[in-house]
Write a protein that holds these residues in place. Structure first.
Motif, mmCIF file in Angstrom:
data_model
loop_
_atom_site.group_PDB
_atom_site.id
_atom_site.type_symbol
_atom_site.label_atom_id
_atom_site.label_comp_id
_atom_site.label_asym_id
_atom_site.label_seq_id
_atom_site.Cartn_x
_atom_site.Cartn_y
_atom_site.Cartn_z
ATOM 1 N N LYS A 33 0.850 -1.191 0.000
ATOM 2 C CA LYS A 33 0.000 0.000 0.000
ATOM 3 C C LYS A 33 0.880 1.232 0.000
ATOM 4 O O LYS A 33 1.803 1.351 0.808
ATOM 5 C CB LYS A 33 -0.940 0.002 1.208
ATOM 6 N N LEU A 34 0.599 2.154 -0.923
ATOM 7 C CA LEU A 34 1.344 3.403 -0.993
ATOM 8 C C LEU A 34 0.836 4.381 0.066
ATOM 9 O O LEU A 34 -0.224 4.186 0.663
ATOM 10 C CB LEU A 34 1.193 4.024 -2.384
ATOM 11 N N THR A 39 -3.528 0.504 -3.451
ATOM 12 C CA THR A 39 -3.163 -0.882 -3.155
ATOM 13 C C THR A 39 -2.527 -1.533 -4.375
ATOM 14 O O THR A 39 -2.959 -1.312 -5.507
ATOM 15 C CB THR A 39 -4.394 -1.688 -2.722
ATOM 16 N N ILE A 40 -1.501 -2.351 -4.124
ATOM 17 C CA ILE A 40 -0.768 -3.035 -5.193
ATOM 18 C C ILE A 40 -0.776 -4.531 -4.912
ATOM 19 O O ILE A 40 -0.457 -4.964 -3.801
ATOM 20 C CB ILE A 40 0.691 -2.535 -5.265
ATOM 21 N N PHE A 41 -1.131 -5.321 -5.914
ATOM 22 C CA PHE A 41 -1.082 -6.777 -5.810
ATOM 23 C C PHE A 41 -0.123 -7.304 -6.876
ATOM 24 O O PHE A 41 -0.284 -7.017 -8.069
ATOM 25 C CB PHE A 41 -2.468 -7.391 -6.020
ATOM 26 N N GLU A 272 12.119 -5.698 -8.423
ATOM 27 C CA GLU A 272 12.549 -4.641 -9.341
ATOM 28 C C GLU A 272 11.399 -3.691 -9.694
ATOM 29 O O GLU A 272 11.602 -2.486 -9.880
ATOM 30 C CB GLU A 272 13.093 -5.271 -10.622
ATOM 31 N N VAL A 273 10.219 -4.218 -9.772
ATOM 32 C CA VAL A 273 9.083 -3.447 -10.268
ATOM 33 C C VAL A 273 8.478 -2.544 -9.195
ATOM 34 O O VAL A 273 8.000 -1.441 -9.497
ATOM 35 C CB VAL A 273 8.015 -4.408 -10.837
ATOM 36 N N LEU A 274 8.488 -2.978 -7.954
ATOM 37 C CA LEU A 274 7.784 -2.243 -6.891
ATOM 38 C C LEU A 274 8.229 -0.780 -6.772
ATOM 39 O O LEU A 274 7.372 0.116 -6.686
ATOM 40 C CB LEU A 274 7.942 -2.976 -5.560
ATOM 41 N N PRO A 275 9.505 -0.475 -6.791
ATOM 42 C CA PRO A 275 9.896 0.944 -6.717
ATOM 43 C C PRO A 275 9.372 1.767 -7.895
ATOM 44 O O PRO A 275 9.026 2.945 -7.725
ATOM 45 C CB PRO A 275 11.430 0.890 -6.727
ATOM 46 N N GLU A 279 6.733 5.047 -7.689
ATOM 47 C CA GLU A 279 7.037 6.347 -8.294
ATOM 48 C C GLU A 279 5.933 6.770 -9.267
ATOM 49 O O GLU A 279 5.522 7.942 -9.286
ATOM 50 C CB GLU A 279 8.389 6.267 -9.020
ATOM 51 N N LYS A 280 5.448 5.822 -10.057
ATOM 52 C CA LYS A 280 4.471 6.160 -11.096
ATOM 53 C C LYS A 280 3.102 6.520 -10.513
ATOM 54 O O LYS A 280 2.412 7.403 -11.028
ATOM 55 C CB LYS A 280 4.299 4.989 -12.073
ATOM 56 N N PHE A 281 2.692 5.830 -9.448
ATOM 57 C CA PHE A 281 1.324 5.982 -8.955
ATOM 58 C C PHE A 281 1.206 6.832 -7.684
ATOM 59 O O PHE A 281 0.132 6.891 -7.097
ATOM 60 C CB PHE A 281 0.699 4.599 -8.708
ATOM 61 N N LYS A 282 2.272 7.493 -7.317
ATOM 62 C CA LYS A 282 2.233 8.290 -6.087
ATOM 63 C C LYS A 282 1.360 9.534 -6.222
ATOM 64 O O LYS A 282 0.919 10.098 -5.216
ATOM 65 C CB LYS A 282 3.648 8.676 -5.664
#
Length: 958
Positions: A33-34, A39-41, A272-275, A279-282
């Motif tokens: 969760k940002l 939310t990210i799955f 690798e993808v999570l960071p 950044e993209k969805f903040k």
């Protein structure tokens, strides 16, 4: 999606504990969760070839205001049109025009005078034409295709809106950038054009009988809630008076980070993808997730009966209010509902049909995030049975379940099959991604979601009895529908001029995105020998096998090499066998025997094959094969089997009479194949009844004892062991005949024709444009793919852009050059359009087919899209055998994408034009139209060829 397909079970049958073997790495899901609440799955699956990506919003039709319905679905359409940076060449110049349009729509909604409304619509159209000088509404689709995306789509339900597509793993950063931008300051451009597309979708829905039935069921089950008060497409009155301000308010309220989730499932590295995701969805819109307050569900009365006329025959609709997805009783209800009715037709209610107590009874679950229901559609025996008599028989079955009068074997089999169904739902990344979204929408963690396996294993007979007594009582919905044709409120075409844009421009965002580096990638092609396992079997037959990397389920197909082209009665034979017993088993006993070992089977036939499909748990493969052998060699069809087959086909034919899209297709098939059309070579119901049972039995025996087979198997049994097991358990040694793969004979014509069938009740016209080629085009595989993507490829393809996006002349649009195995190719286009748009839609389509637009600026992006598409074109493990079979029938010795990939590098506009001129341009064609004659100018159609009006009975046997 039914919850029966969403959960997994550990099953106990006859005191034997059975658990499923899973690849836990493939099914592991992590959540994050940002700071803004997004939310990210993430579900890493290294067995996948690509990635399924989605953004889900926990808002749908249920979140709409009663005076502004259809907003969620309409907004879904507009979120393909870009933002203040994406989809525009100059937003500063475009914005004033869009603002004017928004104000004018508010005035339009308030105006009541017809002339004044028309004047406002013309002003809207004028501003839309001005705005279109800057808008690039197809750029979003173009950018996604430019990174190799396929399946670009979205859907809206009552509870959620889900935006999704597949894309290559190495382009994940660009995909994340595009999807993040999509929800930052979206611009509702092309509002006028897209509104007409939504009109088309609504009109199409009103032509669908099944949809009307489900609407009536929901209305009865949930009378005081949005689930029953309007459908997802919205009310006609609200579509006629749309409000951009209300749509913006809906977006601002519901499209906030805390109410949204990103879902990625497939071949990527989560660490690798999570960071990058963070950044993209903040910068997503921040706000509190809306808390929807609905009134308590109104309890159904005991004796209320509603009477309507919407069906071709008399039916009874019954419904009970149950519980939503996440309710504690849901687990036991799943089992209870399966015991009552299921796909294997072993349920207690299914037996009313099997035993001829009713003509038919079928149904299902209507389960949402906040409410749930179970419904039945009962068809009494014509002339000799009343609705009340049918009702009593259904009530008697419900009493059986309430009292526990069902066997332990049935209880165990129910859990077993429910577990298999869930396993199937997890096998492919797309359906797995949707399941992850379902968990999120119900407020359930993925780990908790998966604990259902333990819960269902603990369900007892007492649990089933408890929920049956609790929910299937006297309080129910009851609707009686007699033969009738309900009035359809059609949405007419507004008086707008086509809004076109210069799609060769690019936005500043697109230029920036092009600077984001792509990771290197290797195209993946099917290796006909290494990607599958092949062995001869039974000396004269073939066996092909591929591994299931997700679980221990198997999928077996035994395809006998003869089909409906050889014998049109094979459809009846397959239907008969689906209702037949075998050996010592009656039909019901045989179905139950398969269910008891967690397996299912069914027969099917196509033009070239007669096939039995079997699937289930691999641990019981031998047991399943023994039952299959009995079914193949000791079938026990009787008069009861024949009656069930006959009733099933008769009911299908009655449904066909009201299915406008199917009737339109039957006219096209007549144009293509003449009297050899599959709708004409099949037996009419009257003729079917005259066929002797013995004749069908003899035909079946002739197939199973004489014809060669191709056996395909998806599962983890090694092929040598599989071969030995098959040869030991199934006897196919004597089979040697094969008819050879063939296409249906084509109708011959030398002049252009328009074939027309009138249906005054059709809201939409079903239009086909058929151009036969005089050659097989297998050697031009690369040019066929290029032409199809250029001319008919999704939202940014020529035909969709010109007909749907610019002119809003049709909701359903498609065009393909088809290369059938063993026969000449042909071009086919399809339109589903409002009746009053038919002439204009055909005029545009005809101009495009006769003179293909040449847009050289599209070629670089097309080359890239075709090359990257080879990754998504590689089939998943369940479809790889079918794809290899298709390629081999077309004469390919290896994956044709391998050679095409190299040729795409030098693709030029001239290649597409050359192919078009050689295979389509100037050739005789037939246009078929199924629609309302009063809305169509037949005289105007004469410019395209001879107009021939046909009666429906000329093109289809009922």
């Amino acid at each position: 999606m039914n919850i029966k397909q969403v959960f997994i079970a550990w099953v106990f049958i006859a005191n034997i504990s059975l658990s499923y073997s899973q690849n836990t790495d493939v099914l592991n899901v992590t959540s994050h969760k940002l700071e803004n609440g997004f939310t990210i799955f993430l579900n890493e699956d290294t067995t996948a070839n690509n990635i399924f990506g989605a953004v889900m919003v926990k808002a749908g039709a249920v979140n709409e205001s009663p005076n502004a319905t259809g907003m969620a679905h309409y907004l879904e359409h507009l979120l393909f049109k870009g933002t203040d940076k994406l989809g525009t060449s100059d937003y500063e110049k475009e914005k004033p025009k869009l603002d004017s349009i928004a104000i004018l729509y508010e005035k339009l909604a308030l105006e009541t005078g017809k002339d004044n409304k028309l004047a406002i619509q013309q002003l809207i159209n004028k501003q839309a034409l001005e705005a279109s000088k800057y808008g690039l509404p197809n750029e979003f689709d173009k950018l996604l295709k430019g990174i190799g995306s396929t399946g670009i789509n979205a859907f809206t339900s009552y509870d959620i809106t889900f935006y999704h597509n597949l894309f290559p793993s190495h382009e994940i950063e660009k995909w994340l950038d595009i999807y993040a931008e999509r929800f930052n300051n979206p611009v509702f451009r092309s509002f006028q054009s897209e509104l007409e597309v939504v009109y088309e979708e609504k009109n199409r829905a009103m032509d669908g009988l099944e949809r009307r039935i489900y609407e009536e069921i929901n209305k009865a089950l949930f009378p005081n809630l949005p689930y029953g008060q309007w459908d997802v497409l919205g009310k006609v009155a609200h579509l006629k008076n749309p409000s951009l301000q209300k749509m913006q308010a809906f977006y601002d309220k519901n499209y906030v980070a805390k109410n949204m989730a990103l879902i990625l499932t497939g071949n990527f590295n989560a660490e690798e993808v999570l960071p990058i995701i963070k950044e993209k969805f903040k910068n997503l819109p921040v706000g509190e997730a809306p808390q929807l307050q609905l009134p308590p569900l109104e309890t159904l009365s005991e004796n209320k009966v509603e009477k309507i006329r919407i069906t071709p025959i008399k039916i009874e609709l019954l419904g009970w209010q149950t519980v939503p997805y996440s309710h504690p009783d849901r687990v036991a209800l799943d089992v209870c509902e399966y015991i009552l009715m299921n796909d294997s037709e072993t349920g207690l209610l299914d037996q009313l049909t099997v035993n001829n107590d009713l003509m038919f009874v079928f149904g299902g679950s209507a389960i949402y995030t906040r409410v749930g229901g179970f419904y039945l559609i009962a068809i009494p025996k014509p002339l000799i049975q009343s609705v009340s008599s049918a009702d009593k028989k259904i009530e008697a079955v419900l009493e059986k379940v309430k009292k526990g009068n069902f066997s332990d074997e049935m209880l165990g089999a129910s859990k077993y099959v429910l577990g298999n169904n869930f396993q199937k739902d997890l096998e492919q990344i797309r359906s797995r991604g949707i399941a992850i979204g379902r968990a999120f929408s119900t407020g359930t963690s993925w780990d908790e979601y998966m604990t259902y396996s333990n819960k269902v294993a603990q369900i007892s007979k007492e649990d089933v009895m408890k929920v049956a007594n609790k929910y299937f009582g006297k309080h129910r919905a009851k609707i009686i529908s007699r033969t009738g044709f309900p009035k359809k409120v059609k949405l007419d075409k507004p008086p707008y001029k086509a809004v076109t844009t210069n799609q060769s421009d690019s936005s500043a965002y697109a230029l920036t995105l092009s600077q984001v580096p792509s990771k290197p990638f290797n195209p993946k092609f099917i290796n006909f020998t290494k990607d599958v396992n092949n062995l001869p079997i039974y000396k004269k037959h073939s066996l092909i096998q591929v591994r299931n990397p997700v679980n221990d389920l198997f999928y077996l197909k035994i395809k006998f090499k003869t089909g409906k082209i050889d014998n049109p009665n094979l459809n009846a034979v397959a239907g008969l066998m689906n209702y037949s017993g075998a050996g010592e088993y009656s039909f019901t006993e045989l179905k139950q025997a398969f269910s008891n070992i967690g397996c299912t089977y069914y027969f099917s036939t196509s033009d070239n094959y007669f096939t039995i499909y079997v699937d289930g748990s691999e641990v019981n493969l031998k047991k399943a094969l023994r039952l299959v052998n009995v079914l193949l060699h000791s079938p026990k069809a009787d008069e009861s089997s024949f009656k069930l087959m006959y009733k099933s086909i008769k009911l299908d034919r009655k449904r066909e009479k009201r299915d406008k899209s199917m009737l339109g297709n039957s006219l096209y098939q007549y144009a293509k194949n003449g009297n050899k059309s599959r709708y004409l070579t099949r037996q009419p119901v009257k003729g079917l009844k005259k066929i002797k049972l013995e004749e069908l039995q003899k035909t079946y025996t002739g197939i199973t004892t004489n014809y060669k087979t191709q056996i395909s198997y998806v599962g983890n049994t090694p092929i040598n062991k599989l071969k030995n097991t098959l040869e030991a358990e199934i006897n196919l040694f004597e089979n040697s005949a094969e008819s050879g793969f063939k296409d249906r004979e084509r109708a011959v014509f030398t002049q252009n024709k328009i074939l027309f069938v009138n249906d005054k009740n059709a809201v939409q016209s079903q239009v086909y444009y058929f151009v036969p080629d005089d050659k097989i085009n297998f050697d031009n595989y690369d040019k066929v793919q290029a032409f199809n993507k250029y001319f008919g490829g999704g939202f940014s393809g020529i035909i969709t852009q010109e007909i749907r996006e610019y002119r809003s002349l049709a909701y359903s649009v498609g065009a393909w050059y088809v290369t059938p195995p063993k026969s000449n190719g042909y071009f086919l286009a399809y339109l589903g359009c409002q009746a009053d748009k038919t002439n204009k839609a055909i005029a545009v389509l005809d101009s495009l087919v006769k003179n293909i637009p040449v847009k050289k600026e599209r070629i670089p992006a097309l080359r890239n899209s075709l090359q990257l598409g080879t990754i998504n074109n590689y089939p998943d493990f369940k479809n790889i055998i079918n794809q290899i079979n298709t390629y081999q029938l077309q004469g390919y010795k290896e994956d044709p994408n391998k050679r095409a990939y190299q040729k795409y590098e030098g693709l030029a506009m001239e290649d597409i034009v050359e192919f078009y001129e050689q295979s389509i341009k100037g050739k005789p064609y037939i246009i078929t139209i199924y629609g309302d004659k009063s809305k169509i100018d037949l005289d105007q159609l004469k410019q395209y060829g001879e107009v021939i009006e046909l009666k429906l009975k000329k093109v289809i046997n009922f």
